[in-house]
Design a protein around this motif. Structure first.
Motif, short mmCIF file in Angstrom:
data_model
loop_
_atom_site.label_atom_id
_atom_site.label_comp_id
_atom_site.label_asym_id
_atom_site.label_seq_id
_atom_site.Cartn_x
_atom_site.Cartn_y
_atom_site.Cartn_z
N GLU A 153 8.59 3.16 17.89
CA GLU A 153 8.90 4.53 18.31
C GLU A 153 8.05 5.53 17.53
O GLU A 153 7.49 5.19 16.49
CB GLU A 153 10.38 4.82 18.01
N SER A 154 8.05 6.75 18.00
CA SER A 154 7.31 7.80 17.32
C SER A 154 7.83 7.98 15.89
O SER A 154 9.04 7.97 15.67
CB SER A 154 7.50 9.09 18.11
N GLY A 155 6.91 8.10 14.95
CA GLY A 155 7.29 8.37 13.57
C GLY A 155 7.72 7.16 12.76
O GLY A 155 8.21 7.30 11.64
N THR A 156 7.52 5.95 13.30
CA THR A 156 7.96 4.76 12.55
C THR A 156 6.90 4.28 11.57
O THR A 156 7.14 3.34 10.82
CB THR A 156 8.29 3.59 13.50
N GLY A 157 5.71 4.89 11.58
CA GLY A 157 4.69 4.51 10.59
C GLY A 157 3.56 3.67 11.16
O GLY A 157 2.94 2.90 10.45
N LYS A 158 3.24 3.88 12.45
CA LYS A 158 2.19 3.06 13.06
C LYS A 158 0.82 3.34 12.43
O LYS A 158 0.08 2.42 12.11
CB LYS A 158 2.15 3.29 14.58
N GLU A 159 0.54 4.62 12.25
CA GLU A 159 -0.77 4.95 11.69
C GLU A 159 -0.86 4.50 10.22
O GLU A 159 -1.89 3.98 9.78
CB GLU A 159 -1.05 6.46 11.80
N LEU A 160 0.22 4.70 9.49
CA LEU A 160 0.25 4.29 8.09
C LEU A 160 0.03 2.78 7.98
O LEU A 160 -0.66 2.29 7.08
CB LEU A 160 1.60 4.67 7.50
N THR A 161 0.60 2.05 8.94
CA THR A 161 0.43 0.59 8.95
C THR A 161 -1.03 0.23 9.21
O THR A 161 -1.59 -0.64 8.54
CB THR A 161 1.33 -0.02 10.06
N GLY A 177 13.37 -6.32 8.36
CA GLY A 177 12.40 -5.94 9.40
C GLY A 177 11.07 -5.53 8.80
O GLY A 177 10.01 -5.96 9.25
N MET A 178 11.12 -4.69 7.76
CA MET A 178 9.88 -4.23 7.13
C MET A 178 9.23 -5.34 6.31
O MET A 178 8.01 -5.43 6.23
CB MET A 178 10.13 -3.00 6.25
N GLN A 179 10.07 -6.20 5.72
CA GLN A 179 9.52 -7.31 4.95
C GLN A 179 8.71 -8.24 5.87
O GLN A 179 7.66 -8.73 5.49
CB GLN A 179 10.63 -8.10 4.26
N VAL A 200 0.87 -1.17 0.00
CA VAL A 200 0.00 0.00 0.00
C VAL A 200 0.91 1.23 0.00
O VAL A 200 1.66 1.41 -0.95
CB VAL A 200 -1.01 -0.02 1.17
N ASP A 201 0.91 2.03 1.07
CA ASP A 201 1.78 3.22 1.08
C ASP A 201 3.04 3.01 1.90
O ASP A 201 3.82 3.93 2.10
CB ASP A 201 1.01 4.43 1.65
N LEU A 202 3.22 1.80 2.39
CA LEU A 202 4.40 1.54 3.21
C LEU A 202 5.57 1.15 2.31
O LEU A 202 5.44 0.26 1.48
CB LEU A 202 4.13 0.37 4.17
N ILE A 203 6.70 1.82 2.52
CA ILE A 203 7.89 1.52 1.74
C ILE A 203 8.90 0.86 2.66
O ILE A 203 9.02 1.23 3.82
CB ILE A 203 8.52 2.84 1.22
N GLY A 204 9.63 -0.10 2.14
CA GLY A 204 10.70 -0.69 2.94
C GLY A 204 11.15 -2.03 2.38
O GLY A 204 10.33 -2.88 2.07
N VAL A 253 15.52 4.25 -0.42
CA VAL A 253 14.22 4.11 -1.10
C VAL A 253 13.19 5.06 -0.51
O VAL A 253 12.40 5.67 -1.24
CB VAL A 253 13.62 2.67 -1.02
N LEU A 254 13.21 5.19 0.82
CA LEU A 254 12.27 6.10 1.46
C LEU A 254 12.53 7.53 1.03
O LEU A 254 11.60 8.28 0.73
CB LEU A 254 12.41 6.00 2.98
N ALA A 255 13.81 7.91 0.99
CA ALA A 255 14.16 9.29 0.63
C ALA A 255 13.68 9.59 -0.79
O ALA A 255 13.07 10.63 -1.03
CB ALA A 255 15.67 9.51 0.74
N ASN A 284 12.62 9.16 13.40
CA ASN A 284 12.27 8.13 12.42
C ASN A 284 11.76 8.70 11.09
O ASN A 284 12.23 9.75 10.66
CB ASN A 284 11.29 7.13 13.05
N VAL A 285 10.80 7.97 10.46
CA VAL A 285 10.40 8.36 9.09
C VAL A 285 9.77 9.75 9.05
O VAL A 285 9.93 10.49 8.09
CB VAL A 285 9.46 7.32 8.46
N ARG A 286 9.09 10.12 10.14
CA ARG A 286 8.49 11.45 10.14
C ARG A 286 9.58 12.52 10.02
O ARG A 286 9.45 13.48 9.26
CB ARG A 286 7.65 11.69 11.39
N GLU A 287 10.66 12.35 10.76
CA GLU A 287 11.75 13.31 10.70
C GLU A 287 12.39 13.32 9.30
O GLU A 287 12.70 14.38 8.76
CB GLU A 287 12.81 12.96 11.76
#
Ligand SMILES: Nc1ncnc2c1ncn2[C@@H]1O[C@H](COP(=O)(O)OP(=O)(O)OP(=O)(O)O)[C@@H](O)[C@H]1O
Ligand SMILES: [Mg+2]
Length: 454
Positions: A173-181, A150-152, A142-146, A324-326, A360-363
């Protein structure tokens, strides 16, 4: 060899029979329809390799049939039959995704060649799509990249449980993509056409949480001038995301537990309970196991939530995801601001990969957004990384959990310093706080002296 199947759509009976016969003689299995409606029904249930459709049909036109076929993403080839002298229509059909067109009247050979060509084009297109999907599957869900292991692992778990109604507890941790998940799980579930409701347990005053969750009857408390539905009701037949569940005050926890167990709720001030059908996903950046241990979170509620556990790794523990995220965030942010996506030089990318990303990803997303806004002549600037290693002394350097190679690290520092100072050695030495001689010695040691011009 398997015979190829043609779906022939032609409203004139004579013409239909003639073409059907011709194709059968050429070895095709032919199904004939007199209208696009009939063709669509056939396509739903039958295997078809190529559609040969007249442009002009009663009811739904050939062009509309084509666009429905492409909307559905059916992997069939499509050949449009147009009348003599209507080349614009043929062009239009190709633009809409037809693989070829043929103009009436046509010769037998001409038709057979056209079908073969269309089938070949479609096979290529299908193969391309398959390859792209395979690639996407590796790096994206979906919108999760990785692509890190760990992400796989997270992706595989999501795929396994998305279609079920299992309760999910996401930690990270904060900004790791919990809501996106959580959103990804919802969009892959049977509930995707239902609502996705998110409620942040930390943001609501304790006294209001119960009515936020379960709603309130009119007159339940001062100011409740009408009956109000709560988030549980609003999420009926959808997904309810309980964010920062670790912050939920203890007194409200038994009420939530009851709602989860019974799938029933009672509005505040109400007497009647009623059923709600929600899938629960909860998230926390606290160590809930420890909270339970210390008596700040009820054990029974914890077990009720902790059916499927997804732990999102910190970005510094999956550095291979940073490039990839960048890149992904770069095009996303460029699009957001209507700017062209700038080039990301290797030196900047290296700095991004090295940084320890406490946010994390948010930063990372915020940094990339600034890069897009402040890029010069289409190139991301080093100074666009305010918290990155430019000010490394302000950020404590952390040895990665898996250990490190000192010499690689030293070589990297030298390289970055030279890069940043555009090859100016005395400036680079100063940047690293090294005497010039000591700096030169190290350049020799790592054979970097020849690489970079003075
Ligand atoms: N794997 C990922 N791929 C792409 N974007 C991501 C990924 N993880 C996070 N993001 C992006 O990073 C930002 C933060 O993600 P999100 O809000 O889901 O994190 P969170 O864990 O809920 O954070 P918090 O605990 O602070 O609420 C969002 O903009 C999100 O789109
Ligand atoms: Mg969040």
């Amino acid at each position: 060899m398997n015979k190829l199947r043609v779906l022939l759509v032609e409203d004139e009976a004579d013409q239909r029979q003639l073409v059907a016969l011709l194709l059968q003689q050429a070895g095709y299995i032919v199904q004939s329809c007199a209208s696009a409606e009939e063709a669509l029904n056939r396509l739903e249930v039958d295997r078809v390799d190529v559609v040969l459709s007249d442009w002009k049909l009663p009811g739904i036109s050939g062009a509309d049939l084509l666009s429905r076929v492409r909307e559905q993403n059916w992997p069939v080839a499509f050949v449009m039959v147009t009348a003599y002298g209507s080349i614009e229509r043929a062009v239009e059909a190709i633009r809409q995704g037809a693989d070829d067109y043929i103009t009436k009247p046509f010769e037998r050979e001409q038709l057979l060649l056209c079908l073969q060509k269309a089938l070949k084009t479609r096979n290529l297109a299908n193969e391309n799509q398959r390859l792209t999907q395979a690639l996407d599957q590796r790096e994206r869900l979906v919108d999760l990249i990785g692509k890190s292991p760990g992400m796989q692992r997270v992706f595989r778990t999501i795929e396994k449980i998305a279609q079920t109604d299992a309760t999910v507890l996401i930690s990270g941790e904060s900004g790791t993509g919990k809501e996106l998940t959580a959103r990804a799980i919802h969009s892959l579930s049977k509930r995707k056409s239902g609502a996705f409701m998110a409620i942040n347990c930390a943001a609501i005053p304790e006294g209001l949480i119960e009515s936020e969750f379960f709603g309130a009857e009119r007159g339940a408390f001062t100011g409740a001038d009408r009956t109000r539905a709560g988030t549980f009701e609003a999420a009926n037949q959808g997904t309810l995301f309980l964010d920062e569940i670790g912050e939920l005050p203890l007194p409200i926890q038994p009420k939530l537990l009851r709602a989860l167990q019974d799938q029933q709720i009672t509005r505040v001030g109400g007497t009647r309970s009623f059923a709600v059908d929600v899938r629960i996903i909860a998230a926390t950046n606290r160590d809930l196991d420890r909270e339970v241990h210390q008596g700040r979170f009820r054990e029974d509620l914890f077990y009720r939530l902790n059916v499927v556990r997804l732990n999102l790794p910190a970005l510094r523990d999956r550095r291979e995801d940073i490039p990839v995220l960048a890149q992904h965030l770069l095009s996303e942010m460029a699009q957001k601001h209507g700017l062209p996506a700038p080039v990301l030089p290797k030196s900047v990318l290296r700095a991004l990969v090295d940084y320890h990303w406490p946010g994390n990803v948010r930063e990372l997303a915020n940094s990339v957004e600034r890069m897009v806004l402040f890029a010069e002549e289409g190139v991301v600037q080093m100074a666009d990384l305010p918290q990155a290693p430019v000010h490394a002394s302000a950020q404590p350097f952390l040895i990665p959990n898996h250990g490190m190679n000192w010499e690689d690290h030293e070589r990297e520092c030298l390289r970055q310093a030279l890069d940043r100072c555009h090859g100016n050695r005395s400036k680079a030495a100063r940047l690293l706080g090294l005497p010039y001689k000591a700096f030169l010695y190290r350049l020799e040691k790592y054979q970097l002296a020849e690489e970079i011009p003075k």
